[in-house]
Design an enzyme around this catalytic site. Structure first.
Site, PDB file in Angstrom:
ATOM      1  N   SER A 156      73.692  30.156  55.096  1.00  0.00           N
ATOM      2  CA  SER A 156      72.190  29.973  55.123  1.00  0.00           C
ATOM      3  C   SER A 156      71.791  29.190  53.552  1.00  0.00           C
ATOM      4  O   SER A 156      70.606  28.767  53.564  1.00  0.00           O
ATOM      5  CB  SER A 156      71.509  31.199  55.375  1.00  0.00           C
ATOM      6  OG  SER A 156      71.622  31.628  56.690  1.00  0.00           O
TER       7      SER A 156
ATOM      8  N   LYS B  21      70.165  25.939  54.047  1.00  0.00           N
ATOM      9  CA  LYS B  21      68.881  25.751  54.465  1.00  0.00           C
ATOM     10  C   LYS B  21      67.965  25.272  53.520  1.00  0.00           C
ATOM     11  O   LYS B  21      66.889  24.670  53.745  1.00  0.00           O
ATOM     12  CB  LYS B  21      68.438  27.042  55.163  1.00  0.00           C
ATOM     13  CG  LYS B  21      69.219  27.653  56.322  1.00  0.00           C
ATOM     14  CD  LYS B  21      68.792  29.070  56.973  1.00  0.00           C
ATOM     15  CE  LYS B  21      69.772  29.506  58.142  1.00  0.00           C
ATOM     16  NZ  LYS B  21      69.367  30.853  58.109  1.00  0.00           N
TER      17      LYS B  21
ATOM     18  N   TYR C 216      72.979  22.329  63.122  1.00  0.00           N
ATOM     19  CA  TYR C 216      72.776  23.695  62.279  1.00  0.00           C
ATOM     20  C   TYR C 216      74.182  24.346  61.971  1.00  0.00           C
ATOM     21  O   TYR C 216      74.477  24.740  60.680  1.00  0.00           O
ATOM     22  CB  TYR C 216      71.794  24.656  63.153  1.00  0.00           C
ATOM     23  CG  TYR C 216      71.850  26.081  62.599  1.00  0.00           C
ATOM     24  CD1 TYR C 216      70.872  26.112  61.565  1.00  0.00           C
ATOM     25  CD2 TYR C 216      72.408  27.001  63.118  1.00  0.00           C
ATOM     26  CE1 TYR C 216      70.963  27.505  60.959  1.00  0.00           C
ATOM     27  CE2 TYR C 216      72.476  28.508  62.542  1.00  0.00           C
ATOM     28  CZ  TYR C 216      71.444  28.700  61.586  1.00  0.00           C
ATOM     29  OH  TYR C 216      71.716  29.885  61.119  1.00  0.00           O
TER      30      TYR C 216
ATOM     31  N   TYR D 261      65.650  37.116  53.446  1.00  0.00           N
ATOM     32  CA  TYR D 261      65.096  37.688  54.803  1.00  0.00           C
ATOM     33  C   TYR D 261      64.120  39.161  54.455  1.00  0.00           C
ATOM     34  O   TYR D 261      63.533  39.149  53.617  1.00  0.00           O
ATOM     35  CB  TYR D 261      66.310  38.051  55.561  1.00  0.00           C
ATOM     36  CG  TYR D 261      67.361  36.706  55.705  1.00  0.00           C
ATOM     37  CD1 TYR D 261      66.686  35.748  56.214  1.00  0.00           C
ATOM     38  CD2 TYR D 261      68.477  36.955  55.325  1.00  0.00           C
ATOM     39  CE1 TYR D 261      67.562  34.421  56.397  1.00  0.00           C
ATOM     40  CE2 TYR D 261      69.238  35.889  55.180  1.00  0.00           C
ATOM     41  CZ  TYR D 261      68.642  34.547  55.781  1.00  0.00           C
ATOM     42  OH  TYR D 261      69.549  33.473  55.722  1.00  0.00           O
TER      43      TYR D 261
ATOM     44  N   VAL E 174      75.528  34.335  54.635  1.00  0.00           N
ATOM     45  CA  VAL E 174      76.505  35.346  55.053  1.00  0.00           C
ATOM     46  C   VAL E 174      77.824  35.238  54.567  1.00  0.00           C
ATOM     47  O   VAL E 174      78.512  36.065  54.681  1.00  0.00           O
ATOM     48  CB  VAL E 174      76.457  35.616  56.500  1.00  0.00           C
ATOM     49  CG1 VAL E 174      74.925  36.357  56.844  1.00  0.00           C
ATOM     50  CG2 VAL E 174      76.540  34.503  57.353  1.00  0.00           C
TER      51      VAL E 174
HETATM   52  N1  GLN Z   1      75.164  30.481  60.212  1.00  0.00           N
HETATM   53  C1  GLN Z   1      74.833  31.678  60.055  1.00  0.00           C
HETATM   54  C2  GLN Z   1      74.335  32.112  61.326  1.00  0.00           C
HETATM   55  O1  GLN Z   1      73.537  31.389  62.101  1.00  0.00           O
HETATM   56  C3  GLN Z   1      73.773  31.720  58.837  1.00  0.00           C
HETATM   57  C4  GLN Z   1      73.301  33.021  58.868  1.00  0.00           C
HETATM   58  C5  GLN Z   1      73.064  33.504  57.032  1.00  0.00           C
HETATM   59  O2  GLN Z   1      73.875  32.990  56.488  1.00  0.00           O
HETATM   60  N2  GLN Z   1      72.283  34.476  56.940  1.00  0.00           N
HETATM   61  O3  GLN Z   1      74.350  33.254  61.572  1.00  0.00           O
END
Ligand code: GLN
Length: 318
Positions: free
Chosen positions: A73, A76, A200, A252, A270
């Site tokens: 993520s 992003k 994505y 988050y 993650v």
């Molecule tokens: N690619 C991961 C997902 O969509 C990204 C989530 C994350 O890094 N928090 O679950």
């Protein structure tokens, strides 16, 4: 921009990143690696890297700082920056800019809010951003643009996507398919869900080291310019606003805790990485694959807390 890290601080900074590494390298409670993406479940939780790149372009690294990991993520931040460059502030009609207070993959708010994601950093928001980047492109071209953009930011053409991670998530990303289809049912996506998700999943599968990541985030610490190349990436205002979003939404439902403990804009993934920005000072990347309960790197957060305390770097005052 005048570098604000004095030369006498430099030895101290290298000693500090080494001390941080020494404090966390052998720690026993390292959190849990993400296992809902099978390829990530294979990562050795004992690894730890840290890279601090100051606004004068100098790097201070320790541990596994040159080992590539799945940035997930954190990507992003880069897709948001790219999409803002493509569509400008019109992006905010598609995606909000409020903290969600829910998990990264939550679906609950989407129904109440008619398929408009709260912010670009939760999964739903990032899928909507990927859908914007896709406009007028084949998915392969859009993915290529993102990779090129991240290489440009980091000044490093060796950066690439790990195809095994992209495939692993494509095969098991049921929740993300649900989020995308749900948004599509509200007319929020302009392309079929599997195309937006193709973009994505691939940008989440970018593999980068802490050093590469800190270089790529440097424009956010340096008023929108990349001090390594001298080039303008975004305006000063836009850099500040991306930092604001990172601070409010980058972790988050752990964003408040991160702001309280670390006091810097940050974005987690993650894969166990975190990119943090000390405005006017440095871009920082840490990596420890084990996650805490909100899906953010357990030791990475603790390492950033120690760095912020010891340097005095804070978004909230001297
Ligand atoms: N690619 C991961 C997902 O969509 C990204 C989530 C994350 O890094 N928090 O679950």
């Amino acid at each position: 921009m005048t570098p604000s890290v004095s030369s006498s601080d430099r030895g101290d900074l290298q000693a500090l990143v080494e001390e941080i590494h020494a404090s966390f390298a052998g720690q026993e409670n390292r959190g849990k690696v993400a296992d809902y993406i099978p390829q990530l479940a294979k990562v050795d939780p004992a690894q730890f890297g840290i890279a601090v790149v100051t606004v004068d372009g100098k790097a201070y690294v320790a541990g596994d700082a040159d080992m590539a990991f799945s940035i997930q993520s954190i990507s992003k931040v880069f897709t948001l920056t790219l999409a803002l460059g493509m569509v400008g502030d019109g992006l905010w009609t598609t995606v909000g800019r409020e903290p969600s207070g829910t998990a990264f993959n939550s679906i609950v708010q989407l129904e109440f809010e008619k398929g408009r994601p709260r912010n670009p950093f939760i999964n739903a928001g990032a899928i909507a951003v990927a859908d914007l980047i896709l406009a007028g492109h084949q998915p392969k071209e859009a993915i290529g643009e993102i990779v090129q953009f991240v290489r440009f930011l980091a000044g490093d053409d060796s950066i690439a996507i790990d195809p095994k991670v992209a495939r692993s998530e494509t095969e098991t990303g049921f929740r993300n398919f649900a989020l995308a289809q749900f948004m599509r049912s509200f007319g929020r996506l302009h392309h079929p869900a599997e195309l937006a998700l193709g973009v994505y999943f691939h940008h989440c599968a970018l593999a980068m080291s802490c050093r590469q990541l800190a270089n790529a985030g440097l424009f956010l610490a340096a008023g929108g310019r990349n001090p390594l190349t001298g080039g303008a990436v975004v305006s000063r205002d836009r850099a500040r606003r991306i930092n604001a979003l990172m601070l409010m939404c980058g972790h988050y439902d752990g964003s408040g805790d991160f702001a309280y403990r670390v006091g810097l804009p940050g974005k987690s993934g993650v894969g166990g990485g975190i990119l943090a920005v000390a405005p006017g000072k440095a871009s920082i990347a840490v990596w420890s694959p084990g996650l805490g309960p909100t899906g953010n790197s357990l030791l990475g957060t603790a390492a950033l807390e120690m760095l912020a305390q010891r340097t005095g770097w804070s978004a909230f005052g001297p």
